[in-house]
Design a protein around this motif. Structure first.
Motif, PDB file in Angstrom:
ATOM      1  N   THR A  44      67.154   0.356  11.944  1.00  0.00           N
ATOM      2  CA  THR A  44      67.143   1.355  11.112  1.00  0.00           C
ATOM      3  C   THR A  44      66.984   0.632   9.593  1.00  0.00           C
ATOM      4  OG1 THR A  44      68.117   2.924  12.444  1.00  0.00           O
ATOM      5  CG2 THR A  44      67.799   3.448  10.007  1.00  0.00           C
ATOM      6  N   ARG A  45      67.679  -0.321   9.356  1.00  0.00           N
ATOM      7  CA  ARG A  45      67.743  -0.829   7.821  1.00  0.00           C
ATOM      8  C   ARG A  45      66.399  -1.436   7.584  1.00  0.00           C
ATOM      9  NH1 ARG A  45      73.184  -0.950   8.620  1.00  0.00           N
ATOM     10  NH2 ARG A  45      73.145  -2.899   9.928  1.00  0.00           N
ATOM     11  N   LYS A  46      66.119  -2.300   8.637  1.00  0.00           N
ATOM     12  CA  LYS A  46      64.798  -3.139   8.702  1.00  0.00           C
ATOM     13  C   LYS A  46      63.661  -2.217   8.864  1.00  0.00           C
ATOM     14  CE  LYS A  46      66.618  -6.957  11.208  1.00  0.00           C
ATOM     15  NZ  LYS A  46      66.832  -7.759  12.508  1.00  0.00           N
ATOM     16  N   MET A  47      63.528  -1.105   9.589  1.00  0.00           N
ATOM     17  CA  MET A  47      62.558  -0.070   9.339  1.00  0.00           C
ATOM     18  C   MET A  47      62.352   0.552   7.946  1.00  0.00           C
ATOM     19  SD  MET A  47      60.604   0.002  11.848  1.00  0.00           S
ATOM     20  CE  MET A  47      59.849   1.650  12.404  1.00  0.00           C
ATOM     21  N   VAL A  48      63.568   0.944   7.321  1.00  0.00           N
ATOM     22  CA  VAL A  48      63.551   1.559   6.108  1.00  0.00           C
ATOM     23  C   VAL A  48      62.859   0.459   5.205  1.00  0.00           C
ATOM     24  CG1 VAL A  48      64.935   2.226   3.996  1.00  0.00           C
ATOM     25  CG2 VAL A  48      65.464   3.038   6.423  1.00  0.00           C
ATOM     26  N   GLU A  49      63.071  -0.780   5.283  1.00  0.00           N
ATOM     27  CA  GLU A  49      62.634  -1.679   4.171  1.00  0.00           C
ATOM     28  C   GLU A  49      61.191  -2.141   4.555  1.00  0.00           C
ATOM     29  OE1 GLU A  49      61.698  -4.204   1.335  1.00  0.00           O
ATOM     30  OE2 GLU A  49      63.894  -3.264   1.713  1.00  0.00           O
ATOM     31  N   PHE A  50      60.756  -2.073   5.895  1.00  0.00           N
ATOM     32  CA  PHE A  50      59.536  -2.231   6.162  1.00  0.00           C
ATOM     33  C   PHE A  50      58.737  -0.925   5.708  1.00  0.00           C
ATOM     34  CE2 PHE A  50      56.019  -1.595   9.890  1.00  0.00           C
ATOM     35  CZ  PHE A  50      55.210  -2.249   9.167  1.00  0.00           C
ATOM     36  N   GLY A  51      59.169   0.286   5.925  1.00  0.00           N
ATOM     37  CA  GLY A  51      58.776   1.360   5.251  1.00  0.00           C
ATOM     38  C   GLY A  51      58.230   1.395   3.846  1.00  0.00           C
ATOM     39  N   ARG A  52      59.257   0.938   3.156  1.00  0.00           N
ATOM     40  CA  ARG A  52      59.370   0.851   1.645  1.00  0.00           C
ATOM     41  C   ARG A  52      58.144  -0.166   1.270  1.00  0.00           C
ATOM     42  NH1 ARG A  52      65.777   0.616   0.635  1.00  0.00           N
ATOM     43  NH2 ARG A  52      66.067   2.787   0.639  1.00  0.00           N
ATOM     44  N   GLU A  53      58.028  -1.275   1.986  1.00  0.00           N
ATOM     45  CA  GLU A  53      56.859  -2.079   1.633  1.00  0.00           C
ATOM     46  C   GLU A  53      55.740  -1.510   1.807  1.00  0.00           C
ATOM     47  OE1 GLU A  53      57.428  -5.606   4.301  1.00  0.00           O
ATOM     48  OE2 GLU A  53      59.290  -5.969   3.389  1.00  0.00           O
ATOM     49  N   LEU A  54      55.631  -0.537   3.009  1.00  0.00           N
ATOM     50  CA  LEU A  54      54.212  -0.019   3.329  1.00  0.00           C
ATOM     51  C   LEU A  54      53.882   0.952   2.351  1.00  0.00           C
ATOM     52  CD1 LEU A  54      54.550   0.654   7.153  1.00  0.00           C
ATOM     53  CD2 LEU A  54      52.942  -0.740   6.232  1.00  0.00           C
ATOM     54  N   LEU A  55      55.097   1.714   1.668  1.00  0.00           N
ATOM     55  CA  LEU A  55      54.703   2.728   0.834  1.00  0.00           C
ATOM     56  C   LEU A  55      54.296   2.027  -0.625  1.00  0.00           C
ATOM     57  CD1 LEU A  55      57.765   4.962   1.473  1.00  0.00           C
ATOM     58  CD2 LEU A  55      55.272   5.659   1.412  1.00  0.00           C
ATOM     59  N   ARG A  56      54.822   0.892  -1.111  1.00  0.00           N
ATOM     60  CA  ARG A  56      54.602   0.081  -2.074  1.00  0.00           C
ATOM     61  C   ARG A  56      53.045  -0.370  -2.219  1.00  0.00           C
ATOM     62  NH1 ARG A  56      59.975  -2.008  -1.966  1.00  0.00           N
ATOM     63  NH2 ARG A  56      59.364  -3.609  -0.670  1.00  0.00           N
ATOM     64  N   GLY A  57      52.905  -0.904  -0.829  1.00  0.00           N
ATOM     65  CA  GLY A  57      51.415  -1.138  -0.688  1.00  0.00           C
ATOM     66  C   GLY A  57      50.272   0.037  -0.810  1.00  0.00           C
ATOM     67  N   SER A  58      50.730   1.259  -0.290  1.00  0.00           N
ATOM     68  CA  SER A  58      49.760   2.403  -0.436  1.00  0.00           C
ATOM     69  C   SER A  58      49.757   2.831  -1.796  1.00  0.00           C
ATOM     70  CB  SER A  58      50.370   3.303   0.542  1.00  0.00           C
ATOM     71  OG  SER A  58      51.493   4.151  -0.007  1.00  0.00           O
ATOM     72  N   ARG A  59      50.654   2.602  -2.840  1.00  0.00           N
ATOM     73  CA  ARG A  59      50.565   3.094  -3.940  1.00  0.00           C
ATOM     74  C   ARG A  59      49.888   1.984  -4.905  1.00  0.00           C
ATOM     75  NH1 ARG A  59      56.674   4.009  -3.389  1.00  0.00           N
ATOM     76  NH2 ARG A  59      56.820   6.384  -2.863  1.00  0.00           N
ATOM     77  N   ALA A  60      49.968   0.791  -4.466  1.00  0.00           N
ATOM     78  CA  ALA A  60      49.180  -0.203  -5.166  1.00  0.00           C
ATOM     79  C   ALA A  60      47.784   0.086  -4.866  1.00  0.00           C
ATOM     80  CB  ALA A  60      49.501  -1.561  -4.778  1.00  0.00           C
ATOM     81  N   ALA A  61      47.511   0.404  -3.800  1.00  0.00           N
ATOM     82  CA  ALA A  61      45.890   0.852  -3.395  1.00  0.00           C
ATOM     83  C   ALA A  61      45.312   1.997  -4.025  1.00  0.00           C
ATOM     84  CB  ALA A  61      45.790   0.814  -1.829  1.00  0.00           C
ATOM     85  N   ASP A  62      46.132   2.831  -4.646  1.00  0.00           N
ATOM     86  CA  ASP A  62      45.728   3.984  -5.104  1.00  0.00           C
ATOM     87  C   ASP A  62      44.930   3.715  -6.469  1.00  0.00           C
ATOM     88  OD1 ASP A  62      46.592   5.561  -2.961  1.00  0.00           O
ATOM     89  OD2 ASP A  62      48.448   6.262  -3.812  1.00  0.00           O
TER      90      ASP A  62
END
Length: 126
Positions: free
Chosen positions: A108-126
């Motif tokens: 779960t901790r790894k998935m939370v971090e992975f999700g944060r990376e994905l969210l950072r990436g999607s914000r950068a693309a906006d």
């Protein structure tokens, strides 16, 4: 899926010695209704007689399912990151997310971090 992405941890508690849990698969909502009636029916593959055609179609399905599974894992990670977000008044602790998703806390901790990376990436693309 790249090697940097989390992999499913062994069953609850993270003990690798136990037999792996068999989770009930999500229903394939787009499969024809007759699939429910016939246990051997699977995307009409059983009706394909030409082995070349069968190989081609089953390969297409396998690749589509892998892509769908990868995408679903990304959505799981984003949801876990959102649920664990410390800015949320209703955030959930890692243990609660792990219980809900039937994951180990480490996974779960790894998935939370992975999700944060994905969210950072999607914000950068906006």
């Amino acid at each position: 899926m790249c090697e940097c992405e989390p992999k499913q941890a062994p069953g609850p508690g993270g003990g690798g010695a136990s037999a792996p849990r068999r989770l009930k698969p999500a229903p394939l909502l787009f499969e024809p209704p007759e699939a429910v009636a016939e246990a051997e029916h699977f995307f009409d593959l059983e009706s394909i007689e030409d082995p070349r055609e069968l190989l081609a179609r089953s390969t297409e399905l396998a690749l589509a399912f892998r892509a769908a599974a990868d995408r679903a894992v990304e959505f799981q990670a984003v949801a876990a990151a959102q649920l664990a977000d410390p800015r949320r008044f209703d955030r959930l602790p890692t243990a609660a997310i792990a219980e809900q998703a039937e994951w180990s806390e480490d996974y779960t901790r790894k998935m939370v971090e992975f999700g944060r990376e994905l969210l950072r990436g999607s914000r950068a693309a906006d």
